[in-house]
Scaffold this motif. Structure first.
Motif, PDB file in Angstrom:
ATOM      1  N   ARG A  62      -2.206   2.152  19.666  1.00 48.14           N
ATOM      2  CA  ARG A  62      -1.889   3.253  18.748  1.00 48.14           C
ATOM      3  C   ARG A  62      -0.616   2.962  17.962  1.00 48.14           C
ATOM      4  O   ARG A  62      -0.593   3.096  16.724  1.00 48.14           O
ATOM      5  CB  ARG A  62      -1.723   4.539  19.549  1.00 48.14           C
ATOM      6  CG  ARG A  62      -1.350   5.763  18.699  1.00 48.14           C
ATOM      7  CD  ARG A  62      -0.737   6.842  19.561  1.00 48.14           C
ATOM      8  NE  ARG A  62       0.515   6.390  20.200  1.00 48.14           N
ATOM      9  CZ  ARG A  62       1.095   6.999  21.219  1.00 48.14           C
ATOM     10  NH1 ARG A  62       0.543   8.087  21.746  1.00 48.14           N
ATOM     11  NH2 ARG A  62       2.228   6.518  21.733  1.00 48.14           N
ATOM     12  N   ASP A  63       0.425   2.544  18.641  1.00 47.74           N
ATOM     13  CA  ASP A  63       1.703   2.312  17.974  1.00 47.74           C
ATOM     14  C   ASP A  63       1.607   1.181  16.959  1.00 47.74           C
ATOM     15  O   ASP A  63       2.157   1.280  15.843  1.00 47.74           O
ATOM     16  CB  ASP A  63       2.782   2.010  19.011  1.00 47.74           C
ATOM     17  CG  ASP A  63       3.078   3.209  19.909  1.00 47.74           C
ATOM     18  OD1 ASP A  63       2.672   4.332  19.554  1.00 47.74           O
ATOM     19  OD2 ASP A  63       3.693   3.006  20.987  1.00 47.74           O
ATOM     20  N   GLN A  64       0.923   0.106  17.335  1.00 50.65           N
ATOM     21  CA  GLN A  64       0.776  -1.034  16.422  1.00 50.65           C
ATOM     22  C   GLN A  64      -0.046  -0.655  15.194  1.00 50.65           C
ATOM     23  O   GLN A  64       0.306  -1.000  14.055  1.00 50.65           O
ATOM     24  CB  GLN A  64       0.095  -2.200  17.155  1.00 50.65           C
ATOM     25  CG  GLN A  64       0.899  -2.791  18.293  1.00 50.65           C
ATOM     26  CD  GLN A  64       1.816  -3.922  17.826  1.00 50.65           C
ATOM     27  OE1 GLN A  64       2.094  -4.049  16.641  1.00 50.65           O
ATOM     28  NE2 GLN A  64       2.291  -4.721  18.757  1.00 50.65           N
ATOM     29  N   VAL A  65      -1.157   0.065  15.423  1.00 54.33           N
ATOM     30  CA  VAL A  65      -2.032   0.436  14.315  1.00 54.33           C
ATOM     31  C   VAL A  65      -1.338   1.406  13.376  1.00 54.33           C
ATOM     32  O   VAL A  65      -1.407   1.272  12.142  1.00 54.33           O
ATOM     33  CB  VAL A  65      -3.345   1.031  14.859  1.00 54.33           C
ATOM     34  CG1 VAL A  65      -4.147   1.699  13.741  1.00 54.33           C
ATOM     35  CG2 VAL A  65      -4.178  -0.050  15.539  1.00 54.33           C
ATOM     36  N   GLY A 120       1.152   2.487   8.142  1.00 55.30           N
ATOM     37  CA  GLY A 120       2.343   2.846   7.379  1.00 55.30           C
ATOM     38  C   GLY A 120       2.742   1.770   6.397  1.00 55.30           C
ATOM     39  O   GLY A 120       3.107   2.059   5.249  1.00 55.30           O
ATOM     40  N   ASP A 121       2.650   0.513   6.822  1.00 54.90           N
ATOM     41  CA  ASP A 121       3.041  -0.607   5.965  1.00 54.90           C
ATOM     42  C   ASP A 121       2.159  -0.711   4.723  1.00 54.90           C
ATOM     43  O   ASP A 121       2.623  -1.166   3.668  1.00 54.90           O
ATOM     44  CB  ASP A 121       2.971  -1.923   6.742  1.00 54.90           C
ATOM     45  CG  ASP A 121       4.070  -2.038   7.792  1.00 54.90           C
ATOM     46  OD1 ASP A 121       5.062  -1.282   7.686  1.00 54.90           O
ATOM     47  OD2 ASP A 121       3.931  -2.875   8.713  1.00 54.90           O
ATOM     48  N   ILE A 122       0.898  -0.328   4.841  1.00 49.67           N
ATOM     49  CA  ILE A 122      -0.007  -0.465   3.697  1.00 49.67           C
ATOM     50  C   ILE A 122      -0.201   0.869   2.969  1.00 49.67           C
ATOM     51  O   ILE A 122      -1.090   1.001   2.115  1.00 49.67           O
ATOM     52  CB  ILE A 122      -1.379  -1.045   4.119  1.00 49.67           C
ATOM     53  CG1 ILE A 122      -2.107  -0.123   5.101  1.00 49.67           C
ATOM     54  CG2 ILE A 122      -1.203  -2.445   4.702  1.00 49.67           C
ATOM     55  CD1 ILE A 122      -3.527  -0.610   5.459  1.00 49.67           C
ATOM     56  N   ASP A 169      -0.742   6.727   5.221  1.00 51.92           N
ATOM     57  CA  ASP A 169      -0.137   7.665   6.167  1.00 51.92           C
ATOM     58  C   ASP A 169      -1.146   8.675   6.703  1.00 51.92           C
ATOM     59  O   ASP A 169      -1.052   9.099   7.861  1.00 51.92           O
ATOM     60  CB  ASP A 169       1.030   8.391   5.502  1.00 51.92           C
ATOM     61  CG  ASP A 169       2.195   7.453   5.194  1.00 51.92           C
ATOM     62  OD1 ASP A 169       2.285   6.396   5.855  1.00 51.92           O
ATOM     63  OD2 ASP A 169       2.988   7.756   4.288  1.00 51.92           O
ATOM     64  N   VAL A 170      -2.094   9.095   5.879  1.00 49.64           N
ATOM     65  CA  VAL A 170      -3.107  10.048   6.335  1.00 49.64           C
ATOM     66  C   VAL A 170      -3.960   9.424   7.436  1.00 49.64           C
ATOM     67  O   VAL A 170      -4.255  10.059   8.465  1.00 49.64           O
ATOM     68  CB  VAL A 170      -3.982  10.519   5.163  1.00 49.64           C
ATOM     69  CG1 VAL A 170      -5.152  11.362   5.664  1.00 49.64           C
ATOM     70  CG2 VAL A 170      -3.147  11.319   4.163  1.00 49.64           C
ATOM     71  N   GLN A 171      -4.356   8.166   7.244  1.00 45.11           N
ATOM     72  CA  GLN A 171      -5.125   7.480   8.291  1.00 45.11           C
ATOM     73  C   GLN A 171      -4.290   7.280   9.548  1.00 45.11           C
ATOM     74  O   GLN A 171      -4.816   7.382  10.666  1.00 45.11           O
ATOM     75  CB  GLN A 171      -5.624   6.128   7.776  1.00 45.11           C
ATOM     76  CG  GLN A 171      -6.846   6.221   6.872  1.00 45.11           C
ATOM     77  CD  GLN A 171      -7.417   4.848   6.566  1.00 45.11           C
ATOM     78  OE1 GLN A 171      -7.039   4.246   5.573  1.00 45.11           O
ATOM     79  NE2 GLN A 171      -8.288   4.354   7.415  1.00 45.11           N
ATOM     80  N   ASP A 213     -13.563  11.731  14.919  1.00 47.28           N
ATOM     81  CA  ASP A 213     -13.898  12.431  13.678  1.00 47.28           C
ATOM     82  C   ASP A 213     -12.797  12.294  12.636  1.00 47.28           C
ATOM     83  O   ASP A 213     -13.059  12.078  11.449  1.00 47.28           O
ATOM     84  CB  ASP A 213     -14.118  13.922  13.951  1.00 47.28           C
ATOM     85  CG  ASP A 213     -15.211  14.220  14.950  1.00 47.28           C
ATOM     86  OD1 ASP A 213     -15.112  13.721  16.090  1.00 47.28           O
ATOM     87  OD2 ASP A 213     -16.144  14.953  14.601  1.00 47.28           O
ATOM     88  N   ARG A 214     -11.533  12.433  13.068  1.00 49.81           N
ATOM     89  CA  ARG A 214     -10.423  12.393  12.115  1.00 49.81           C
ATOM     90  C   ARG A 214     -10.335  11.019  11.451  1.00 49.81           C
ATOM     91  O   ARG A 214     -10.156  10.914  10.225  1.00 49.81           O
ATOM     92  CB  ARG A 214      -9.113  12.711  12.829  1.00 49.81           C
ATOM     93  CG  ARG A 214      -9.061  14.078  13.517  1.00 49.81           C
ATOM     94  CD  ARG A 214      -7.731  14.233  14.235  1.00 49.81           C
ATOM     95  NE  ARG A 214      -7.626  15.431  15.065  1.00 49.81           N
ATOM     96  CZ  ARG A 214      -7.977  15.480  16.343  1.00 49.81           C
ATOM     97  NH1 ARG A 214      -8.485  14.396  16.938  1.00 49.81           N
ATOM     98  NH2 ARG A 214      -7.845  16.605  17.037  1.00 49.81           N
ATOM     99  N   SER A 215     -10.445   9.958  12.254  1.00 50.41           N
ATOM    100  CA  SER A 215     -10.371   8.604  11.701  1.00 50.41           C
ATOM    101  C   SER A 215     -11.553   8.332  10.783  1.00 50.41           C
ATOM    102  O   SER A 215     -11.408   7.691   9.735  1.00 50.41           O
ATOM    103  CB  SER A 215     -10.330   7.584  12.842  1.00 50.41           C
ATOM    104  OG  SER A 215      -9.157   7.737  13.614  1.00 50.41           O
ATOM    105  N   ARG A 216     -12.729   8.802  11.179  1.00 47.40           N
ATOM    106  CA  ARG A 216     -13.934   8.638  10.338  1.00 47.40           C
ATOM    107  C   ARG A 216     -13.730   9.298   8.984  1.00 47.40           C
ATOM    108  O   ARG A 216     -14.036   8.708   7.940  1.00 47.40           O
ATOM    109  CB  ARG A 216     -15.130   9.265  11.052  1.00 47.40           C
ATOM    110  CG  ARG A 216     -16.437   9.236  10.258  1.00 47.40           C
ATOM    111  CD  ARG A 216     -17.466  10.174  10.863  1.00 47.40           C
ATOM    112  NE  ARG A 216     -17.062  11.581  10.717  1.00 47.40           N
ATOM    113  CZ  ARG A 216     -17.728  12.593  11.255  1.00 47.40           C
ATOM    114  NH1 ARG A 216     -18.816  12.356  11.987  1.00 47.40           N
ATOM    115  NH2 ARG A 216     -17.315  13.835  11.078  1.00 47.40           N
ATOM    116  N   ASP A 217     -13.229  10.521   8.997  1.00 47.24           N
ATOM    117  CA  ASP A 217     -13.127  11.291   7.760  1.00 47.24           C
ATOM    118  C   ASP A 217     -11.936  10.876   6.901  1.00 47.24           C
ATOM    119  O   ASP A 217     -11.936  11.121   5.686  1.00 47.24           O
ATOM    120  CB  ASP A 217     -13.043  12.778   8.086  1.00 47.24           C
ATOM    121  CG  ASP A 217     -14.281  13.289   8.818  1.00 47.24           C
ATOM    122  OD1 ASP A 217     -15.322  12.601   8.766  1.00 47.24           O
ATOM    123  OD2 ASP A 217     -14.198  14.363   9.448  1.00 47.24           O
TER     124      ASP A 217
END
Length: 424
Positions: free
Chosen positions: A57-60, A65-67, A70-72, A95-99
């Protein structure tokens, strides 16, 4: 048209992000996904499992953030928090990541991380934590076709796979759809469809064309698509994908209003064949280029590659190929002689033209979803016979098994590895 190759199309910033993901994130995800069952859960999870997922989670989140995604980043962090709270031995929901994932423009990059199914990938299969990082590429050839044949509901992206977990980088997974993601709520409408066509060049040559060469009476008869160079192969496959998807949005049961209904297994089989044939007829009779290459590409993939997938009796794509094989045989456009397969291209086109007429008549005569499901099932059952094995959608006949005569040869070869960026 200028000749190029896929490697030359990759933007330096995207290549740098891919390096970070491959070095720092992908090894963690590949380790985690092996702890999951095919349902995505981890039985009897340990502190180490929870710590590993927290590191992921922290790495992803940092890469998002780098790219500038922020919403994703927030969506992924919330999905992980929810799963950790409920327990890793409970089904994951993303669901959140999908959307939060969305289409990007030509040349732009996109990252997805979540629990999803990598269709037709290598084992272990099922829904697992996966990652892919891609760069979209729209070729000039496709842009020209799009201007002639616009698609009002187009949500597709043809992409170069830059980095990914094993579900996407090992084996034959070529697609990613929102409905593949493990989620509470089904989608109501597709908002994106990702096609990893940078992988197609190697898959088509080394599996589809190779199996066809072993089974056809004339191994060179339908080899035009396998003789394309890497970039032209990408472009022709993109034509197939675009025109295939465009055809889904025609007829009385258009995908625009019936996305969930089209996921019905038996409707899906005739739908996939119908839209492929419609694009071939358009290419043959209109001004879409590369008809011969499109015909051989579709024929080799559906009939000679898809049936090689493990447990074809449960594999949707295999079902479409075996249906097509038996239909052409029934109409006299395909014959088995002396243990090899002969196919008459002209006869096949005319047979498939008649099939489209029959399918579209079935669609018009189906006044309710239940009627549509019933009628589609009856049509498919003419060629895919019912199985007595629980979970199998159909049973292979002796004649259909010819398509898997050399399956042990292909099973013995390690899965194709796309963990590095494409090269010339």
């Amino acid at each position: 048209m200028l000749e190029t190759n896929l490697e030359n199309l990759i933007r330096p910033a995207n290549a740098a992000t891919a390096d970070v993901l491959r070095d720092q994130v992908v090894p963690l995800i590949d380790a985690f996904r092996l702890r999951q069952t095919a349902l995505g859960v981890i039985p009897d999870p340990t502190d180490s499992d929870r710590e590993l997922l927290t590191r992921i989670r922290d790495q992803v989140v940092a890469v998002f953030g780098d790219i500038g995604r922020d919403v994703q980043a927030q969506a992924f962090a919330d999905d992980i928090a929810d799963w950790l709270d409920r327990g890793l031995d409970e089904k994951p929901y993303f669901d959140r990541s999908r959307d939060a994932f969305s289409r990007v423009g030509d040349g732009e990059a996109a990252l997805f991380v979540g629990v999803t199914r990598a269709t037709n990938s290598t084992t272990p299969s099922g829904v697992r934590l996966e990652l892919f990082f891609i760069q979209r590429h729209q070729s000039r050839l496709l842009a020209e076709v799009e201007s002639t044949y616009p698609h009002d509901h187009d949500v597709h992206m043809d992409v170069i796979l830059l980095a990914g977990s094993e579900g996407f980088t090992l084996g034959n997974c070529l697609v990613f759809f929102p409905e593949s993601v493990a989620a509470h709520r089904p989608i109501e409408r597709q908002s994106y469809a990702v096609f990893f066509f940078s992988k197609f060049f190697d898959i088509h040559r080394t599996i589809a064309a190779a199996n066809a060469g072993l089974l056809l009476d004339d191994p060179n008869r339908f080899s035009s698509s396998a003789r394309l160079d890497e970039y032209l192969c990408f472009q022709v496959r993109s034509l197939w994908g675009y025109l295939h998807d465009r055809a889904h949005f025609s007829g009385p049961w258009s995908m625009a209003d019936n996305a969930v209904l089209k996921m019905h297994w038996f409707i899906g089989v005739i739908e996939e064949i119908k839209v492929d044939v419609k694009l071939l007829l358009m290419a043959r009779e209109g001004d879409v280029p590369y008809f011969d290459e499109l015909f051989s590409m579709i024929l080799l993939e559906r009939v000679f590659r898809y049936p090689l997938e493990p447990h074809p009796e449960r594999n949707f794509d295999a079902g479409t190929g075996i249906f097509l094989f038996s239909y052409l045989q029934d109409r006299g456009a395909l014959e088995i002689r002396g243990g090899v397969i002969g196919i008459d291209q002209g006869g096949a086109v005319e047979a498939l033209r008649a099939l489209v007429v029959d399918i579209e008549a079935l669609e018009r005569d189906s006044l309710t979803p239940d009627e549509y499901r019933w009628n589609a099932t009856q049509m498919v059952r003419r060629y895919l016979v019912e199985s007595t094995v629980a979970g199998d959608k159909y049973a292979l006949t002796d004649e259909q098994r010819i398509l898997r005569r050399h399956v042990e040869h292909f099973d013995a070869v390690p899965p194709l590895d796309f963990s590095r960026t494409p090269s010339a």
